[in-house]
Design an enzyme around this catalytic site. Structure first.
Site: not given
Ligand SMILES: NC(=O)C1=CN([C@@H]2O[C@H](COP(=O)(O)OP(=O)(O)OC[C@H]3O[C@@H](n4cnc5c(N)ncnc54)[C@H](O)[C@@H]3O)[C@@H](O)[C@H]2O)C=CC1
Ligand SMILES: O=C(O)C(=O)COP(=O)(O)O
Length: 611
Positions: A236, A265, A287
């Protein structure tokens, strides 16, 4: 009967959704919804299925009203869901704890090799028509040392894969199971994060994002690494401080980074991640850790099966906020379960996570002593489950909170935790001060059998240092002993526990640090050294052992907070000069607040405890 409706505002595999579409109305919006659209749509849905992009805030959950029954996370991390608000609203949150871990581990290895061999830059420059062999010389990973922070499900898989690549793996995780780590081939579990930093060639993080892992790796940590070190993040954004990482890359303090996750993000220009993405020494992916066909099928099938179960009125297999106590046991045991859960949380955050940026290693074996009326408890499983949940929660955003009476034993085994229950039938309370309470509980770390030879460790445990006692009075819960100190406080909210010399001026000094940072003090209490019991070296419990549970936990260490203060030669300080200041506070306790408290005069140690 109205057909239940399920909203899916993200791209979730059709293999999972197909399990629902026959019996339910599934509204799929793979392009995503704006926060406003989500707020306006949610009241007409019974279930919500998300991945990491949808923010399921308290506002969304309150807009949902009473119709929403389940929020499913098609993946591991639930940091985009306000689980507390869901629990308060009676909404079940489920996730898929294992469906994408292979994908995440493989992506980590992909970034490891890409970072070592400049794959990203090489691909870009070659496509631009350049042929820069001389500029793109990499390093090998074989025979190099990988430091893993967070040896959970993904971390352990990465360890196996990297050992297969010929790497030497060391790890830091206060709640890792040392036996499992050894069997996997991890060479060493270090007791403190900074112990591994000068040694490693690569670092990879696999912890959840928690208050305790935010900014875990910052300027100080980067400075301890080799200039050739490369770091990876498929966990994370925020576990590495992004500004410090950017600075470390710019100044050549470390050599490179492979990043899949970011604090925001997609990153925007206001965050250092914007520059990190564009940095020459960074390989970045958007991601993608869980983005494989296989992982998406796994997680979708996993959570859709659970959504169907909840909508049918059954219990899901991986509820993040499952009940700890069955309704029939609720009334009698609830305050004790709450007390014991808080004692576990207090243990981990006070004894295992010493205030310095490093996290220590917790005890593996515990004794849980029930005194007074509580000694007669016939079904103590909810109490054990409460302890496991309390011990484990500070290190997990899901595993800890989903501990319940059904899975507590399994979680304990996974973590290597062993709890021995003692039913002390010696009247109400065994310690002197306990005798005024109808029921009380003692939690004590004990030396594991394999540690008995370790004299130092045995002595520290015998000295009764890692002990917490608590009691219930009029349904309120209290802590009456913390380590070597007698106390009396409610274990609730944010607490600062300061170990200090008991001298005039301490309270004012601490008050002024907190005032400067705008932190409000709710209550303050000074706990004094319990000299009598300290001398006795134990709390004198003479309980009759009735049950023995095959459970539990973590690695033994001495607690730095309760170590002897550094009394210099010729100093007039005596043992009795120590005290604990316990403060209940409101406000954001940043690293800077902790640092300022730690360096305040006469302060030996500070712990931040969130209960
Ligand atoms: N990039 C992606 O697409 C993916 C990211 N993830 C993320 O990877 C992370 C790890 O997932 P899992 O392995 O399934 O979780 P896990 O709960 O199995 O393991 C986490 C480990 O971190 C340890 N830990 C917690 N605090 C720590 C600290 N301060 N220092 C050292 N260790 C600490 C825990 O004891 C635990 O062993 C999660 O944040 C998850 O959301 C998972 C899958 C895909
Ligand atoms: O499972 C996790 O924790 C992940 O980070 C995966 O996120 P995603 O489902 O790909 O948005």
């Amino acid at each position: 009967m109205v057909t239940p409706r399920i909203l899916v505002p993200e791209k979730v595999s059709v293999d999972g959704l197909a399990l629902l579409s026959e019996d339910y109305e599934v509204v799929s919006r793979p392009q995503g919804l704006s926060p406003e659209e989500l707020l306006s749509l949610i009241p007409s849905f019974d279930a919500l299925i998300v991945r990491s992009e949808t923010k399921v805030t308290a506002e969304v959950l309150s807009a949902a009203g009473s119709r929403l029954r389940v929020v499913a996370r098609a993946g591991v991390g639930v940091d985009n869901i306000n689980v507390e608000a869901a629990t308060a609203g009676g909404i079940i949150v489920v996730n898929s704890p294992a469906g994408n871990i292979v994908a995440a581990a493989e992506h980590t290895v992909a970034l490891l090799l890409a970072t070592a061999r400049n794959v990203g830059r090489a691909d870009r420059t070659t496509k631009e028509g350049r042929w820069e062999r001389g500029k793109l010389v990499g390093v090998e990973v074989g025979r190099k040392t990988l430091g893993i922070v967070g040896l959970g499900k993904v971390g352990m898989k990465v360890a196996r894969m990297c050992i297969g690549l010929g790497m030497k793996v060391i790890a830091f995780d206060p709640y890792a199971n040392p036996d499992l780590a050894r069997q996997t081939g991890v060479e060493r579990l270090v007791p403190r994060l900074q112990d591994m930093l000068p040694e490693i060639d690569f670092m990879t993080i696999h912890t959840p994002l928690l208050a305790s892992t935010l900014d875990l790796i910052g300027e100080t940590e980067f400075k301890l690494m080799k200039p050739t070190a490369r770091v990876l993040n498929v966990a994370r954004g925020g576990v590495y401080n992004e500004a410090a990482l950017l600075d470390a890359l710019n100044k050549g303090i470390i050599a490179g980074a492979g990043l899949d996750v970011f604090t925001k993000e997609p990153p925007d220009e206001s965050t250092p991640a914007w520059d990190l993405l564009r940095h020459e020494k960074v390989v970045a992916t958007p991601h993608l850790g869980a983005s494989t066909v296989e992982a998406q099928e796994n997680v979708a099938v996993d959570v859709c099966t659970q959504v169907a179960a909840v909508l049918r009125g059954e219990l899901p297999t991986s509820a993040v906020n499952a009940p700890l106590i069955l309704p029939e046991e609720y009334r009698a045991l609830k305050p004790y379960a709450k007390l014991i859960e808080r004692m576990g949380g207090l243990y981990t955050q006070n004894f295992v996570s010493p205030p310095s940026s490093s996290v220590g290693v917790g005890a593996r074996h515990f004794e849980l002593v029930y005194h007074g009326d509580l000694a007669g408890v016939s079904n103590s499983r909810p109490l054990l489950a409460a302890l496991i949940r309390g011990l484990v929660s500070p290190f997990s955003d899901t595993a800890g909170k989903h501990v319940n009476i059904v899975n507590a034993m399994a979680v304990a085994r996974e973590k290597g935790i062993i709890i021995r229950e003692v039913h002390a039938h010696s009247g109400a309370g065994s310690g002197k001060e306990n005798s005024v309470y109808a029921s009380s509980v003692t939690l004590r770390a004990v030396a594991a059998e394999d540690e008995q030879q370790d004299r130092e460790k045995t002595e520290s445990v015998n000295a009764g240092r890692q002990v917490i006692e608590g009691y219930v009075s009029a349904n309120n819960i209290y802590i009456s002993r913390l380590g070597r100190f007698s106390a009396n406080f409610i274990p609730e909210g944010t607490l600062l526990i300061l170990h200090n010399f008991d001298e005039p001026g301490k309270i004012g000094g601490v008050g002024s640090v907190l005032g400067r940072h705008g932190i409000n003090i709710r209550f303050m209490q000074v706990a004094s050294l319990d000299l009598e019991r300290s001398k006795a070296g134990q709390d004198g419990t003479k309980g009759q052992e009735r049950t023995q549970s095959d459970m539990i936990a973590t690695n033994g260490n001495d607690d730095s907070q309760h170590a002897q203060p550094p009394v210099s030669e010729g100093s007039s300080k005596k043992k009795g000069d120590e005290a604990l200041m316990i403060l209940g506070v409101d406000g954001d306790i940043t690293k800077q607040v902790m640092e300022d408290l730690r360096t305040a005069e006469g302060i030996l140690n500070v712990s931040l405890v969130q209960l």
